[in-house]
Design an enzyme around this catalytic site. Structure first.
Site, short mmCIF file in Angstrom:
data_model
loop_
_atom_site.label_atom_id
_atom_site.label_comp_id
_atom_site.label_asym_id
_atom_site.label_seq_id
_atom_site.Cartn_x
_atom_site.Cartn_y
_atom_site.Cartn_z
N SER A 260 -5.01 -41.49 -63.93
CA SER A 260 -3.59 -40.71 -64.09
C SER A 260 -4.13 -39.35 -63.86
O SER A 260 -5.26 -38.86 -63.56
CB SER A 260 -3.12 -40.91 -65.63
OG SER A 260 -4.06 -40.14 -66.28
N LYS A 261 -2.81 -38.51 -64.02
CA LYS A 261 -3.26 -37.00 -63.73
C LYS A 261 -4.15 -36.27 -64.61
O LYS A 261 -5.05 -35.37 -64.30
CB LYS A 261 -1.75 -36.19 -63.80
CG LYS A 261 -0.73 -36.46 -63.10
CD LYS A 261 -0.52 -35.25 -62.61
CE LYS A 261 0.68 -35.44 -61.43
NZ LYS A 261 0.21 -34.75 -60.05
N ARG A 262 -4.23 -37.07 -65.96
CA ARG A 262 -5.26 -36.47 -66.86
C ARG A 262 -6.81 -36.48 -66.41
O ARG A 262 -7.56 -35.61 -66.70
CB ARG A 262 -5.19 -37.40 -67.94
CG ARG A 262 -5.79 -37.12 -69.32
CD ARG A 262 -5.23 -37.75 -70.44
NE ARG A 262 -5.30 -39.23 -70.24
CZ ARG A 262 -6.36 -40.17 -70.53
NH1 ARG A 262 -7.34 -39.68 -70.72
NH2 ARG A 262 -6.28 -41.28 -69.97
#
Ligand code: GLU
Length: 489
Positions: A260-262
């Site tokens: 994910s973006k994380r």
């Protein structure tokens, strides 16, 4: 298993994104695998926009998806822009086609209208969850008579259309990545195929389009495995053969959670803006879950096309490693012709306002500067930061200034050095190097005692390209000015 060349004639694959946001890396890799497979087999790569979710689909998202694919070089043979014999390629423009198949399913008693209110369905799901049962439709409207249906319809009660699932037996299919997959039909649910607003749902529209568009292989993410038995049930109800399925494992972050973006994952266009090359992203993402079977890692588009096969897709999840991506981008940058890199550098320098749009640039000088950093560049966005002191006053970092310039004797030494530099003619790498080396020897100093202070005075930092190259490019007057600043300590 599939590796039979006869299977690979007339291959037609599709990438079918839902335009509800930008492309993520998982979807991007799905597009790449489909494209490579089509190009490898001489088949067709089709782009189909699955925009049946009216609330969440946007034209901006369609643009981003198409721009991303174009930037990556994933050209489609049929689809929006390109046209083709099986269009339109937006699902919302294909409603008449779905209607034909709905009629067939109703006639075969494989679909039925369900008038249950959303509140009833929510309560039913809630009760099932409480009993720890998988939430599924309880079949209230499954056996309504023709009269009952007419009566409810005439009252204007909204309805959806559900697919009558065969609850007995198993659905078995040979996945080209995972091998045999068996799913007990008792876990299926009479799922909705047409919503109350008359729009088709994903599982239904997808099957109709794959039939109509003569898709031979469905290559998509593992997250769709649970949809496959539903889709196979529709193929059967329509008396059509299902295509081959190849579900590709997920991409995970370094902590093994879904990427994910994380984890720093971004969309292709964001990678473009950060200064990655499209061919690097294609090379890198292809190797996430696929390997050529030898040790090659740096592979051009043509090499990937040549070697690609579905059999070599790994059936385990892949882990995204941003350091490897940076390394790979660096390898490609080192192989780039300098002129190409100079053009990119000019853009980056303008973006960073280190040179003005209207300014006449000394391309020869910029080539020399860019040549100095080509070896260690990982992405284009680093360019301005690495070479800003050639265009502007250096930004002095506190630590190296303290360590190398504010030391006893340094200012005196620099003063003497300036005299040497002032006399140097021509002001080029060789002359400078021999003069400075001679100075070091005469003073009985270690090279670092002189080179480090010069570097910090000229660049503001402790690390830079070879210092005599830097001096030559900066020129005598700039060098003297910057060094003299530190002669007053
Ligand atoms: N629209 C679906 C998605 O974006 C397509 C899935 C499929 O390839 O069947 O996930």
């Amino acid at each position: 298993m599939h590796n039979n060349n006869a299977d690979l004639k007339n291959v037609r694959v599709r990438f079918a994104p839902s335009p509800t946001g930008s492309l993520h890396l998982g979807n991007t890799r799905t597009a790449i695998f489909n494209w490579l497979f089509a190009r490898h087999t001489g088949g067709k790569f089709i782009l189909r926009i699955e925009d049946t979710d009216k609330e969440r689909s946007t034209p901006e998202s369609v643009n981003v998806i198409m721009e991303s694919l174009k930037w990556l070089g994933l050209d489609w043979d049929e689809g929006p822009d390109a046209g083709g014999d099986f269009g339109p390629y937006y699902q919302m423009q294909r409603l008449d086609k779905y209607k034909k198949y709905i009629d067939i399913l109703i006639k075969r008693n494989m679909a039925y209208p369900c008038f249950c209110a959303p509140e009833r369905l929510a309560e039913m799901r809630h009760q099932m969850q409480k009993q720890k049962l998988p939430p599924r439709y309880d079949g209230k409207c499954k056996n309504l008579s023709k009269e009952e249906i007419e009566c409810l319809t005439s009252q204007g009660i909204k309805h959806v259309l559900r697919f009558r699932v065969p609850y007995t037996g198993v659905t078995e299919f040979n996945d080209l990545v995972h091998g045999k997959i068996c799913i007990d039909n008792s876990v299926l649910d009479d799922f909705v195929i047409v919503k109350s607003n008359a729009g088709p749902t994903y599982n239904f529209a997808c099957v109709v389009d794959d039939i109509e568009m003569k898709i031979t292989h469905i290559i998509r993410g593992d997250d769709h495995i649970s949809n496959t038995p539903k889709q196979i049930a529709i193929y059967k109800a329509l008396c059509c053969n299902s295509p081959e399925f190849a579900h590709i494992p997920l991409i995970l972050g370094h902590d093994k959670a879904k990427l994910s973006k994380r984890h720093g994952a971004a969309s292709p266009l964001e990678y473009r803006d950060m200064g990655y090359l499209p061919q690097v992203l294609v090379n890198f993402l292809t190797l996430l879950g696929w390997a050529p079977g030898d040790n090659r890692e740096i592979m051009s588009g043509d090499e990937l096309i040549e070697s690609f096969s579905i059999e070599k897709i790994n059936d385990r999840n892949a882990v995204f490693d941003s350091q490897k991506l940076d390394w790979m981008n660096g390898v490609y940058i080192r192989k780039m012709p300098l002129e190409e890199l100079v053009d990119i550098a000019l853009e980056e320098l303008k973006k960073a306002e280190l040179i003005k749009d209207t300014e006449e640039v000394d391309v020869n000088k910029i080539s020399k500067i860019v040549g100095l950093i080509q070896e260690r560049l990982k992405k284009f966005s680093e360019i301005p930061q690495l070479i800003n002191y050639f265009f502007d006053k250096p930004v002095y970092e506190e630590k190296p200034v303290r360590k190398f310039l504010k030391k006893d004797g340094v200012s005196q030494m620099l003063q003497e050095l300036c005299k040497v530099i002032e006399e140097e003619e021509p002001f080029d790498i060789e002359t400078l190097e021999s003069a400075v080396r001679e100075f070091i020897e005469k003073k009985g100093l270690k090279p670092g005692d002189v080179i480090h202070p010069i570097r910090v005075a000229l660049t503001g930092r402790a690390a830079s390209p070879p210092i005599f190259d830097v001096m030559e490019i900066l020129g005598k007057q700039t060098c003297l000015k910057r060094i003299r600043r530190f002669c007053i300590y």
